[in-house]
Enzyme design. Sequence first.
Site, PDB file in Angstrom:
ATOM      1  N   TYR A   6      -7.997  -9.616   5.269  1.00  0.00           N
ATOM      2  CA  TYR A   6      -8.233 -10.049   6.636  1.00  0.00           C
ATOM      3  C   TYR A   6      -6.874 -10.314   7.261  1.00  0.00           C
ATOM      4  CZ  TYR A   6     -10.389 -11.929  10.747  1.00  0.00           C
ATOM      5  OH  TYR A   6     -10.788 -12.102  12.042  1.00  0.00           O
ATOM      6  N   HIS A  23     -14.334  -1.219   8.808  1.00  0.00           N
ATOM      7  CA  HIS A  23     -15.602  -0.854   8.181  1.00  0.00           C
ATOM      8  C   HIS A  23     -15.506  -1.539   6.826  1.00  0.00           C
ATOM      9  CE1 HIS A  23     -18.929   1.959   6.898  1.00  0.00           C
ATOM     10  NE2 HIS A  23     -18.500   1.448   5.744  1.00  0.00           N
ATOM     11  N   HIS A  55     -14.941  -2.914   3.378  1.00  0.00           N
ATOM     12  CA  HIS A  55     -14.573  -2.326   2.086  1.00  0.00           C
ATOM     13  C   HIS A  55     -13.923  -3.404   1.222  1.00  0.00           C
ATOM     14  CE1 HIS A  55     -11.146  -1.772   4.833  1.00  0.00           C
ATOM     15  NE2 HIS A  55     -10.409  -2.057   3.767  1.00  0.00           N
TER      16      HIS A  55
HETATM   17  N1  GTA Z   1      -9.434   7.125  -0.793  1.00  0.00           N
HETATM   18  O1  GTA Z   1      -8.355   8.660   3.354  1.00  0.00           O
HETATM   19  C1  GTA Z   1      -8.340   7.728   2.555  1.00  0.00           C
HETATM   20  C2  GTA Z   1      -7.780   6.448   2.831  1.00  0.00           C
HETATM   21  N2  GTA Z   1      -7.169   5.897   3.933  1.00  0.00           N
HETATM   22  C3  GTA Z   1      -6.913   6.529   5.191  1.00  0.00           C
HETATM   23  C4  GTA Z   1      -6.862   4.613   3.644  1.00  0.00           C
HETATM   24  N3  GTA Z   1      -7.244   4.332   2.394  1.00  0.00           N
HETATM   25  C5  GTA Z   1      -7.826   5.444   1.851  1.00  0.00           C
HETATM   26  N4  GTA Z   1      -8.366   5.645   0.644  1.00  0.00           N
HETATM   27  C6  GTA Z   1      -8.896   6.870   0.378  1.00  0.00           C
HETATM   28  N5  GTA Z   1      -8.886   7.870   1.316  1.00  0.00           N
HETATM   29  O2  GTA Z   1      -6.036   0.363   0.528  1.00  0.00           O
HETATM   30  C7  GTA Z   1      -7.139   3.058   1.720  1.00  0.00           C
HETATM   31  C8  GTA Z   1      -5.816   2.354   1.957  1.00  0.00           C
HETATM   32  C9  GTA Z   1      -6.189   0.873   1.823  1.00  0.00           C
HETATM   33  C10 GTA Z   1      -7.660   0.844   2.199  1.00  0.00           C
HETATM   34  C11 GTA Z   1      -7.869   0.217   3.532  1.00  0.00           C
HETATM   35  O3  GTA Z   1      -8.092   2.189   2.264  1.00  0.00           O
HETATM   36  O4  GTA Z   1      -4.819   2.754   1.035  1.00  0.00           O
HETATM   37  P1  GTA Z   1      -7.281  -2.057   4.707  1.00  0.00           P
HETATM   38  O5  GTA Z   1      -8.205  -1.690   5.820  1.00  0.00           O
HETATM   39  O6  GTA Z   1      -7.286  -3.444   4.248  1.00  0.00           O
HETATM   40  O7  GTA Z   1      -5.879  -1.546   5.185  1.00  0.00           O
HETATM   41  O8  GTA Z   1      -7.576  -1.138   3.445  1.00  0.00           O
HETATM   42  P2  GTA Z   1      -4.413  -1.795   4.650  1.00  0.00           P
HETATM   43  O9  GTA Z   1      -4.394  -2.393   3.315  1.00  0.00           O
HETATM   44  O10 GTA Z   1      -3.598  -2.411   5.720  1.00  0.00           O
HETATM   45  O11 GTA Z   1      -3.921  -0.342   4.604  1.00  0.00           O
HETATM   46  P3  GTA Z   1      -2.777   0.250   3.802  1.00  0.00           P
HETATM   47  O12 GTA Z   1      -2.755   1.664   4.240  1.00  0.00           O
HETATM   48  O13 GTA Z   1      -2.953  -0.021   2.368  1.00  0.00           O
HETATM   49  O14 GTA Z   1      -1.428  -0.479   4.310  1.00  0.00           O
HETATM   50  C12 GTA Z   1      -0.907  -1.677   3.778  1.00  0.00           C
HETATM   51  C13 GTA Z   1       0.564  -1.497   3.464  1.00  0.00           C
HETATM   52  O15 GTA Z   1       0.657  -0.753   2.261  1.00  0.00           O
HETATM   53  C14 GTA Z   1       1.323  -0.652   4.473  1.00  0.00           C
HETATM   54  O16 GTA Z   1       1.807  -1.383   5.559  1.00  0.00           O
HETATM   55  C15 GTA Z   1       2.419  -0.109   3.618  1.00  0.00           C
HETATM   56  O17 GTA Z   1       3.474  -1.038   3.502  1.00  0.00           O
HETATM   57  C16 GTA Z   1       1.786   0.071   2.281  1.00  0.00           C
HETATM   58  N6  GTA Z   1       1.328   1.442   2.057  1.00  0.00           N
HETATM   59  C17 GTA Z   1       0.386   2.117   2.735  1.00  0.00           C
HETATM   60  N7  GTA Z   1       0.193   3.349   2.261  1.00  0.00           N
HETATM   61  C18 GTA Z   1       1.055   3.485   1.245  1.00  0.00           C
HETATM   62  C19 GTA Z   1       1.335   4.540   0.348  1.00  0.00           C
HETATM   63  N8  GTA Z   1       0.681   5.723   0.410  1.00  0.00           N
HETATM   64  N9  GTA Z   1       2.273   4.344  -0.571  1.00  0.00           N
HETATM   65  C20 GTA Z   1       2.910   3.169  -0.668  1.00  0.00           C
HETATM   66  N10 GTA Z   1       2.691   2.113   0.147  1.00  0.00           N
HETATM   67  C21 GTA Z   1       1.783   2.273   1.096  1.00  0.00           C
END
Ligand code: GTA
Length: 329
Positions: A261, A267, A269
């Site tokens: 949060y 959505h 998860h």
């Molecule tokens: N299987 O298409 C997808 C997909 N997308 C678009 C997002 N996720 C997906 N998973 C599948 N297919 O854990 C995953 C994300 C995340 C979750 C959404 O869904 O990886 P959330 O709504 O709480 O969002 O969770 P969150 O955690 O902010 O998103 P995210 O992308 O993890 O970003 C958090 C931080 O992680 C970023 O600011 C960045 O610093 C770091 N980060 C993001 N992506 C990456 C990466 N690929 N490698 C390393 N660090 C990353």
Amino acid sequence: DPAVKRDSVEADELSQRAEKKARVDDENGGGGGEGEEAESENVLCGFKTSNVLNDSAREKTMFIRGKLADQEAVVILEKTPIREDTLAELFSSSTLKLEMKNDIYSTYRLHAPPHLNEIKTTVVCPATEKHVTKYQRQESSLVEETGEDYQSITLPYIQKQTFSVQWVYNILEKKAEADRIVYEDPDPEVGFVLLPDFKWDQKQVDDLYLIAIVHQRDIKSLRDLTSEHLPLLQNIFQKGKEAILQRYNLPASKLRVYLHYQPSYYHLHVHFTKLGYEAPGCGVERAHLLADVIQNLQSNPCYYETRTLYFPLRANDGLLSKFKEAGRL
Ligand code: GTA
């Protein structure tokens, strides 16, 4: 040591599964579902870097903004962990260049065979301004959001400004990543899909990361949860843990199961990560343990509607400006 033995058993299982998958892909003409394992065209050969949004020498990651065929794109590069099951090949098949030698100490540059020296690469294209903002290195501020703040500031903002959840619907409708699903409960009320998060390359359990995506489409985040959702949450907790034990041989006591949060995607998860792996966003200011969420709703059905919640926002996040405009920061 039983822990070492268990880890090597896990590694064996993972590599056996990878081999089995490679065999299945070969038998199917190499079509590993959206080219997951198959060699794909180098879509990045024309990538033009604009600037580096963020990087970390410790985490060995770089977030790059650029253009792919005139479209805005973000590319994330991440060096992958060294796997115990590849050590024998790494030592026997690499070349070594001596850098320095001093008494009993020497350092080398080891040139590993390409398949043992991969860079996990994530491409977001076309990327929106919001993606660029999300991946940019920024100072964060802790925000205090009362139930009223949520209604008057956050909710109107997220109704207009969120990332698309099309990727989530693609998973639920089996239009993408269907071959990656680890477990599904298809029930429309309490059901969910459990699959590897795209941050996990599934090569080793040390950084295990799965997400459970609920079938219900009208629960945006933790804030929407009431005691009505307890059967859903308990179902995810129970069946998610069982599926992970069965597939990865990892007991519930080795898992960190939590919600974010604010999330990035509205959505509902749930994140399942291995305890001890410092996944991005697992800190106390953002992660809410599912076990606590369940208990809080059991003791107060409207807990998350009414409680003040705290979370960090980046300096360039539009929601932070809204809190400032409302005099809440
Ligand atoms: N299987 O298409 C997808 C997909 N997308 C678009 C997002 N996720 C997906 N998973 C599948 N297919 O854990 C995953 C994300 C995340 C979750 C959404 O869904 O990886 P959330 O709504 O709480 O969002 O969770 P969150 O955690 O902010 O998103 P995210 O992308 O993890 O970003 C958090 C931080 O992680 C970023 O600011 C960045 O610093 C770091 N980060 C993001 N992506 C990456 C990466 N690929 N490698 C390393 N660090 C990353």
